[in-house]
Design a protein around this motif. Structure first.
Motif, PDB file in Angstrom:
ATOM      1  N   GLU A  58       0.978  -1.245  -0.011  1.00 48.35           N
ATOM      2  CA  GLU A  58      -0.119   0.088  -0.068  1.00 48.35           C
ATOM      3  C   GLU A  58       0.854   1.167  -0.150  1.00 48.35           C
ATOM      4  OE1 GLU A  58      -2.509  -0.520   3.464  1.00 48.35           O
ATOM      5  OE2 GLU A  58      -3.954  -1.603   2.381  1.00 48.35           O
ATOM      6  N   ARG A  59       2.145   1.166   0.805  1.00 44.91           N
ATOM      7  CA  ARG A  59       2.839   2.527   0.778  1.00 44.91           C
ATOM      8  C   ARG A  59       3.743   2.507  -0.682  1.00 44.91           C
ATOM      9  NH1 ARG A  59       4.306   0.316   5.827  1.00 44.91           N
ATOM     10  NH2 ARG A  59       6.295  -0.527   5.335  1.00 44.91           N
ATOM     11  N   VAL A  60       3.552   1.373  -1.247  1.00 39.74           N
ATOM     12  CA  VAL A  60       4.527   1.531  -2.676  1.00 39.74           C
ATOM     13  C   VAL A  60       3.392   2.111  -3.586  1.00 39.74           C
ATOM     14  CG1 VAL A  60       5.165   0.298  -4.626  1.00 39.74           C
ATOM     15  CG2 VAL A  60       6.247  -0.307  -2.171  1.00 39.74           C
ATOM     16  N   ALA A  61       2.295   1.619  -3.507  1.00 40.97           N
ATOM     17  CA  ALA A  61       0.813   2.173  -4.412  1.00 40.97           C
ATOM     18  C   ALA A  61       0.836   3.632  -4.128  1.00 40.97           C
ATOM     19  CB  ALA A  61      -0.269   1.255  -4.065  1.00 40.97           C
ATOM     20  N   ARG A  63       1.188   6.064  -7.162  1.00 40.38           N
ATOM     21  CA  ARG A  63      -0.130   7.168  -7.246  1.00 40.38           C
ATOM     22  C   ARG A  63       0.611   8.514  -7.274  1.00 40.38           C
ATOM     23  NH1 ARG A  63      -2.478   6.028  -3.212  1.00 40.38           N
ATOM     24  NH2 ARG A  63      -3.595   3.863  -3.873  1.00 40.38           N
ATOM     25  N   SER A  64       1.070   8.912  -6.440  1.00 42.96           N
ATOM     26  CA  SER A  64       1.749  10.366  -6.295  1.00 42.96           C
ATOM     27  C   SER A  64       2.397  10.635  -7.660  1.00 42.96           C
ATOM     28  CB  SER A  64       2.634  10.599  -4.958  1.00 42.96           C
ATOM     29  OG  SER A  64       1.471  10.511  -4.008  1.00 42.96           O
ATOM     30  N   ARG A  65       3.425   9.763  -7.838  1.00 44.49           N
ATOM     31  CA  ARG A  65       4.201   9.995  -8.895  1.00 44.49           C
ATOM     32  C   ARG A  65       3.282   9.913 -10.287  1.00 44.49           C
ATOM     33  NH1 ARG A  65       9.088  12.208  -7.932  1.00 44.49           N
ATOM     34  NH2 ARG A  65      10.222  11.078  -6.409  1.00 44.49           N
ATOM     35  N   ILE A  66       2.480   9.290 -10.657  1.00 48.78           N
ATOM     36  CA  ILE A  66       1.702   9.287 -11.742  1.00 48.78           C
ATOM     37  C   ILE A  66       0.851  10.612 -11.838  1.00 48.78           C
ATOM     38  CG2 ILE A  66      -0.361   8.200 -12.825  1.00 48.78           C
ATOM     39  CD1 ILE A  66       0.632   5.405 -11.542  1.00 48.78           C
ATOM     40  N   ALA A  67       0.262  11.035 -10.705  1.00 44.09           N
ATOM     41  CA  ALA A  67      -0.334  12.233 -10.601  1.00 44.09           C
ATOM     42  C   ALA A  67       0.368  13.371 -10.951  1.00 44.09           C
ATOM     43  CB  ALA A  67      -0.918  12.512  -9.188  1.00 44.09           C
ATOM     44  N   GLU A  68       1.749  13.305 -10.609  1.00 47.54           N
ATOM     45  CA  GLU A  68       2.743  14.443 -10.772  1.00 47.54           C
ATOM     46  C   GLU A  68       2.973  14.401 -12.148  1.00 47.54           C
ATOM     47  OE1 GLU A  68       5.588  13.728  -8.087  1.00 47.54           O
ATOM     48  OE2 GLU A  68       4.511  14.363  -6.364  1.00 47.54           O
ATOM     49  N   GLY A  69       2.596  13.464 -12.998  1.00 49.63           N
ATOM     50  CA  GLY A  69       3.306  13.188 -14.272  1.00 49.63           C
ATOM     51  C   GLY A  69       4.502  12.723 -14.551  1.00 49.63           C
ATOM     52  N   PHE A  70       5.116  12.236 -13.288  1.00 47.47           N
ATOM     53  CA  PHE A  70       6.391  11.513 -13.310  1.00 47.47           C
ATOM     54  C   PHE A  70       6.539  10.108 -14.575  1.00 47.47           C
ATOM     55  CE2 PHE A  70       9.920   8.506 -11.761  1.00 47.47           C
ATOM     56  CZ  PHE A  70      10.934   9.538 -11.735  1.00 47.47           C
ATOM     57  N   PHE A  71       5.311   9.514 -14.283  1.00 46.45           N
ATOM     58  CA  PHE A  71       5.337   8.521 -15.175  1.00 46.45           C
ATOM     59  C   PHE A  71       3.662   8.864 -16.030  1.00 46.45           C
ATOM     60  CE2 PHE A  71       6.643   6.073 -11.609  1.00 46.45           C
ATOM     61  CZ  PHE A  71       7.940   5.711 -11.866  1.00 46.45           C
ATOM     62  N   LEU A  80      13.093   1.391  -5.284  1.00 45.44           N
ATOM     63  CA  LEU A  80      12.443   1.455  -3.920  1.00 45.44           C
ATOM     64  C   LEU A  80      12.714   0.410  -2.920  1.00 45.44           C
ATOM     65  CD1 LEU A  80       8.526   2.073  -5.267  1.00 45.44           C
ATOM     66  CD2 LEU A  80      10.321   3.768  -4.342  1.00 45.44           C
ATOM     67  N   GLY A  81      13.391  -0.565  -3.543  1.00 43.11           N
ATOM     68  CA  GLY A  81      14.063  -1.541  -2.755  1.00 43.11           C
ATOM     69  C   GLY A  81      13.107  -2.465  -2.128  1.00 43.11           C
ATOM     70  N   PHE A 113       1.096  -2.754  -8.260  1.00 42.90           N
ATOM     71  CA  PHE A 113       0.504  -2.527  -9.357  1.00 42.90           C
ATOM     72  C   PHE A 113      -0.907  -3.265  -9.470  1.00 42.90           C
ATOM     73  CE2 PHE A 113       4.911  -3.205 -11.791  1.00 42.90           C
ATOM     74  CZ  PHE A 113       5.122  -1.843 -11.693  1.00 42.90           C
ATOM     75  N   ARG A 114      -1.193  -4.123  -8.673  1.00 34.84           N
ATOM     76  CA  ARG A 114      -2.540  -4.662  -8.625  1.00 34.84           C
ATOM     77  C   ARG A 114      -3.702  -3.692  -8.046  1.00 34.84           C
ATOM     78  NH1 ARG A 114      -6.474  -6.597  -5.557  1.00 34.84           N
ATOM     79  NH2 ARG A 114      -5.184  -6.364  -3.905  1.00 34.84           N
ATOM     80  N   LEU A 115      -3.025  -2.997  -7.078  1.00 35.73           N
ATOM     81  CA  LEU A 115      -3.988  -2.061  -6.227  1.00 35.73           C
ATOM     82  C   LEU A 115      -4.189  -1.057  -7.407  1.00 35.73           C
ATOM     83  CD1 LEU A 115      -2.389  -1.928  -2.706  1.00 35.73           C
ATOM     84  CD2 LEU A 115      -4.485  -3.129  -3.419  1.00 35.73           C
ATOM     85  N   LEU A 116      -3.371  -0.622  -8.053  1.00 41.84           N
ATOM     86  CA  LEU A 116      -3.360   0.692  -8.989  1.00 41.84           C
ATOM     87  C   LEU A 116      -4.304   0.339 -10.192  1.00 41.84           C
ATOM     88  CD1 LEU A 116      -0.123   2.568  -8.519  1.00 41.84           C
ATOM     89  CD2 LEU A 116      -2.154   3.023  -7.365  1.00 41.84           C
ATOM     90  N   THR A 117      -3.966  -0.878 -10.513  1.00 40.04           N
ATOM     91  CA  THR A 117      -4.746  -1.306 -11.552  1.00 40.04           C
ATOM     92  C   THR A 117      -6.489  -1.351 -11.291  1.00 40.04           C
ATOM     93  OG1 THR A 117      -3.124  -2.771 -12.501  1.00 40.04           O
ATOM     94  CG2 THR A 117      -5.184  -3.363 -13.082  1.00 40.04           C
ATOM     95  N   HIS A 118      -6.586  -1.810 -10.079  1.00 36.84           N
ATOM     96  CA  HIS A 118      -8.090  -1.771  -9.689  1.00 36.84           C
ATOM     97  C   HIS A 118      -8.408  -0.284  -9.406  1.00 36.84           C
ATOM     98  CE1 HIS A 118     -11.722  -2.847  -7.156  1.00 36.84           C
ATOM     99  NE2 HIS A 118     -11.407  -1.871  -6.386  1.00 36.84           N
ATOM    100  N   GLU A 119      -7.819   0.737  -9.236  1.00 38.97           N
ATOM    101  CA  GLU A 119      -8.305   2.259  -9.250  1.00 38.97           C
ATOM    102  C   GLU A 119      -8.006   2.775 -10.677  1.00 38.97           C
ATOM    103  OE1 GLU A 119      -5.635   4.515  -6.614  1.00 38.97           O
ATOM    104  OE2 GLU A 119      -5.747   2.815  -4.877  1.00 38.97           O
ATOM    105  N   ARG A 120      -7.839   2.007 -11.634  1.00 39.10           N
ATOM    106  CA  ARG A 120      -7.611   2.213 -13.083  1.00 39.10           C
ATOM    107  C   ARG A 120      -6.874   3.220 -13.532  1.00 39.10           C
ATOM    108  NH1 ARG A 120     -12.565   0.958 -15.780  1.00 39.10           N
ATOM    109  NH2 ARG A 120     -12.223   2.544 -17.082  1.00 39.10           N
ATOM    110  N   LEU A 121      -5.565   3.284 -12.563  1.00 48.57           N
ATOM    111  CA  LEU A 121      -4.549   4.048 -13.085  1.00 48.57           C
ATOM    112  C   LEU A 121      -3.592   3.450 -13.875  1.00 48.57           C
ATOM    113  CD1 LEU A 121      -3.978   6.007  -9.644  1.00 48.57           C
ATOM    114  CD2 LEU A 121      -5.128   6.714 -11.689  1.00 48.57           C
TER     115      LEU A 121
END
Length: 232
Positions: A23-26, A30-38, A53-54, A64-72
């Motif tokens: 969840e912390r990785v997500a 999520r923040s990086r995607i929102a910022e346009g980093f990815f 991220l280690g 990735f699964r969590l963010l796929t569920h969020e449609r990101l």
């Protein structure tokens, strides 16, 4: 509880740490995607991101699964995981959801006065960013304005839904990559909504917001439709 049930529950203890890490990785991604980093369409490398991220491959895949569920994110067969590129239909659907959520919140605020400090602070942040010509800051402040407006409902579930909807919408903003054109025209309208609510005119504020969302949708769809294939 029976001993067997407790033993079974103890077996799940290891999941707590892994889930928390995922969840912390997500949250980070999520923040990086929102910022346009990815940016939308980017393939996310398990090896590169996991190494940076280690974290283990399993933890990253859960994120990735969590963010796929969020449609990101989306998984493309035999190709990997990619940041989603929204279709025009996606954008229009997001605005339908926003209209339902945001207008309903304003409509059901109850009797004034309303706790508008955080909403007004987001408006002020946008004005300062515009004065400094920091257009991405204007975009972020505008997102915060709508999140704080919905937060007036004091519902964690609604807040979570709105966070997800706005995170997905930012995928479209990054494709257009014109934060000034998308958001500067709405700074004055944000302020007008806050002032109308301060006056206790809830119905008028809802009408302003509904028109605002319609105009925002139309403007974004017109520009976005020129940037992405229509058959997505």
């Amino acid at each position: 509880m029976a001993t067997e049930e407790l033993n079974a529950l103890a077996d799940d203890r290891a999941l707590l740490g892994r889930t928390s890490t995922a969840e912390r990785v997500a949250d980070i991604l999520r923040s990086r995607i929102a910022e346009g980093f990815f940016p939308p369409g980017t393939r996310l490398s398990e090896d590169s991101i996991g190494g940076a991220l280690g974290v283990s491959r399993n933890t990253l895949r859960e994120a990735f699964r969590l963010l796929t569920h969020e449609r990101l994110l989306e998984h493309r067969l035999n190709r990997g995981v990619f940041v989603r590129v929204l279709s025009v239909d996606d954008v229009e659907d997001i605005y339908r959801i926003r209209h339902m959520i945001e207008c309903a919140v304003v409509r059901t605020l109850g009797e004034p006065p309303y706790a508008l400090d955080r909403v007004a602070a987001a408006v002020a942040d946008g004005q300062r960013a515009a004065k400094a010509r920091e257009w991405k800051g204007v975009s972020t402040a505008n997102i915060h304005f709508h999140r704080e407006l919905v937060a007036l409902a004091r519902s964690e579930r609604t807040d979570e839904l709105m966070r997800s909807v706005l995170a997905e919408l930012r995928l479209a903003f990054h494709v257009v990559d014109d934060p000034r054109g998308l958001h500067e025209p709405y700074l004055a309208r944000n302020l007008q909504i806050v002032e109308t609510l301060r006056e206790g005119r809830r119905d008028a504020a809802e009408a302003l917001l509904a028109e605002y969302l319609d105009d925002s949708r139309d403007g974004l769809v017109e520009v976005y439709g020129q940037r992405v294939p229509t058959d997505l």
